[in-house]
Scaffold this motif. Structure first.
Motif, PDB file in Angstrom:
ATOM      1  N   THR A   1       3.971   2.207   2.064  1.00 53.18           N
ATOM      2  CA  THR A   1       3.699   2.725   3.581  1.00 53.18           C
ATOM      3  C   THR A   1       3.424   1.398   4.181  1.00 53.18           C
ATOM      4  O   THR A   1       3.734   1.307   5.260  1.00 53.18           O
ATOM      5  CB  THR A   1       2.390   3.458   3.418  1.00 53.18           C
TER       6      THR A   1
ATOM      7  N   ASN B   1      -9.646   3.819  -6.357  1.00 54.96           N
ATOM      8  CA  ASN B   1     -10.288   4.124  -4.846  1.00 54.96           C
ATOM      9  C   ASN B   1     -10.663   2.904  -4.210  1.00 54.96           C
ATOM     10  O   ASN B   1     -11.881   2.628  -4.322  1.00 54.96           O
ATOM     11  CB  ASN B   1     -11.481   5.110  -5.167  1.00 54.96           C
ATOM     12  N   PRO B   2      -9.727   2.128  -3.738  1.00 53.04           N
ATOM     13  CA  PRO B   2      -8.482   2.525  -3.954  1.00 53.04           C
ATOM     14  C   PRO B   2      -7.740   1.845  -5.066  1.00 53.04           C
ATOM     15  O   PRO B   2      -8.319   0.937  -5.651  1.00 53.04           O
ATOM     16  CB  PRO B   2      -7.851   1.663  -2.385  1.00 53.04           C
TER      17      PRO B   2
ATOM     18  N   VAL C   1       0.489   5.444   0.762  1.00 52.59           N
ATOM     19  CA  VAL C   1      -0.481   6.458   1.231  1.00 52.59           C
ATOM     20  C   VAL C   1       0.631   7.756   1.153  1.00 52.59           C
ATOM     21  O   VAL C   1       1.519   7.773   1.830  1.00 52.59           O
ATOM     22  CB  VAL C   1      -0.889   6.286   2.376  1.00 52.59           C
TER      23      VAL C   1
ATOM     24  N   PRO D   1      -4.444  12.281   4.177  1.00 49.37           N
ATOM     25  CA  PRO D   1      -3.858  11.372   3.239  1.00 49.37           C
ATOM     26  C   PRO D   1      -4.378  10.522   2.141  1.00 49.37           C
ATOM     27  O   PRO D   1      -5.710  10.752   2.174  1.00 49.37           O
ATOM     28  CB  PRO D   1      -3.824  10.166   4.509  1.00 49.37           C
TER      29      PRO D   1
ATOM     30  N   THR E   1      -4.905   7.501  -0.465  1.00 46.57           N
ATOM     31  CA  THR E   1      -4.593   5.949  -0.544  1.00 46.57           C
ATOM     32  C   THR E   1      -4.087   5.798  -1.991  1.00 46.57           C
ATOM     33  O   THR E   1      -5.299   5.934  -2.843  1.00 46.57           O
ATOM     34  CB  THR E   1      -5.362   5.073   0.054  1.00 46.57           C
TER      35      THR E   1
ATOM     36  N   GLU F   1      -3.680  -0.064  -2.731  1.00 48.79           N
ATOM     37  CA  GLU F   1      -3.659  -0.731  -1.414  1.00 48.79           C
ATOM     38  C   GLU F   1      -3.829  -2.146  -1.781  1.00 48.79           C
ATOM     39  O   GLU F   1      -4.290  -2.889  -2.599  1.00 48.79           O
ATOM     40  CB  GLU F   1      -5.397  -0.347  -1.061  1.00 48.79           C
TER      41      GLU F   1
ATOM     42  N   SER G   1       0.776  -1.175   0.052  1.00 53.43           N
ATOM     43  CA  SER G   1      -0.142   0.131  -0.027  1.00 53.43           C
ATOM     44  C   SER G   1       1.039   1.172  -0.057  1.00 53.43           C
ATOM     45  O   SER G   1       1.993   1.270   0.528  1.00 53.43           O
ATOM     46  CB  SER G   1      -0.846  -0.087   1.344  1.00 53.43           C
TER      47      SER G   1
END
Ligand code: ADP
Ligand code: ADP
Length: 227
Positions: free
Chosen positions: A60, A211-212, A12, A19, A21, A24, A10
């Motif tokens: 992340t 999204n994501p 971010v 934040p 994203t 993901e 992921s």
């Protein structure tokens, strides 16, 4: 072990609005010799995924490994070509291509050999002494590709490399990339907006959604391409 192991990655970003994203929990493997085309709407995280594999940004969460080694920074082993790759305008075509090898202190005989061979391969031998600003966009993009390939990277990562080229030049560059993949067995990761390009150029297509940012679908392709 996989050549590239994208393990629950992921990313971010911090932005003024909070934040974001970008991708993901992406979990995928790339085998040596794969040619992966990545499709998906604007903002779904294609460039972010490329940058993680290239080593420009760190996940992340999760990890990204190449041959069991954590990718922590960029390396010539993973050559990158962007849509608007910046060339050094004060250098000739040849100097632009040699620059990386010189920085790595490859021996001069080797530099000369490799540079000449790549210039020939991409059809730029006749303009090797020209300054890059004298060249057409298509030729400049060839210099950018040559500059990456001269390092003999194990993998080449391309972010919409042909999007800005005219149709004929694009066809030409697609053929060149395809040939390099087949002849040099270089692993390729290519982001594109062009569905036809994605469906004909490589052996795997990843379709991302937003999204994501995730990989929604994968297609495995048979070899059907004809030059
Ligand atoms: P794509 O390449 O598919 O267009 P990107 O990876 O460029 O997608 O971007 C994915 C998401 O992350 C988008 O919402 C984008 O706005 C956001 N993003 C990308 N880079 C940054 C950044 N440096 N800071 C904040 N947000 C970013
Ligand atoms: P993103 O928001 O991820 O940057 P865009 O759809 O805006 O995606 O496309 C990225 C870039 O590619 C833009 O600069 C656009 O002008 C260029 N581009 C996309 N498709 C073409 C095309 N067929 N011909 C020329 N330029 C293109």
């Amino acid at each position: 072990p996989a050549f590239i192991d994208i393990n629950q990655v992921s990313v971010v970003y911090d932005s003024k609005k909070g934040p974001v994203t970008a991708i993901e929990q992406i979990d995928k493997q790339i085998n040596q010799g794969d040619f992966i085309c990545v499709l998906g709407p604007s903002g779904c995280g294609k460039s972010t995924l490329l940058k993680v594999i290239a080593g420009f940004i760190q996940p992340t969460k999760g990890t990204c490994q190449m041959e069991d080694k954590l990718i922590t920074q960029p390396s010539w082993e993973r050559g990158v070509v962007f849509q608007d790759s910046t060339l050094y305008p004060w250098m000739s075509v040849q100097e632009n291509i040699e620059y990386g090898l010189k920085m790595r202190q490859v021996n001069p005989t080797m530099i000369k050999e490799r540079t000449e061979s790549i210039l020939e391969q991409v059809g730029l031998l006749h303009v090797k002494d020209a300054h890059t600003f004298e060249l057409s966009g298509g030729m400049q993009q060839r210099v950018a590709v040559a500059r990456t390939l001269v390092n003999k990277p194990k993998m080449i990562l391309m972010d919409e490399p042909f999007g800005a080229l005219d149709a004929l030049t694009r066809l030409n560059m697609q053929g060149l990339t395809r040939d390099l993949w087949q002849e040099e067995k270089t692993t390729v990761f290519l982001i594109t907006h062009d569905i036809d390009e994605a469906m004909t150029l490589g052996n795997r297509v990843w379709v991302m959604s937003k999204n994501p940012g995730k990989i929604e679908k994968e297609y495995q392709l048979d070899y059907t391409y004809q030059a």
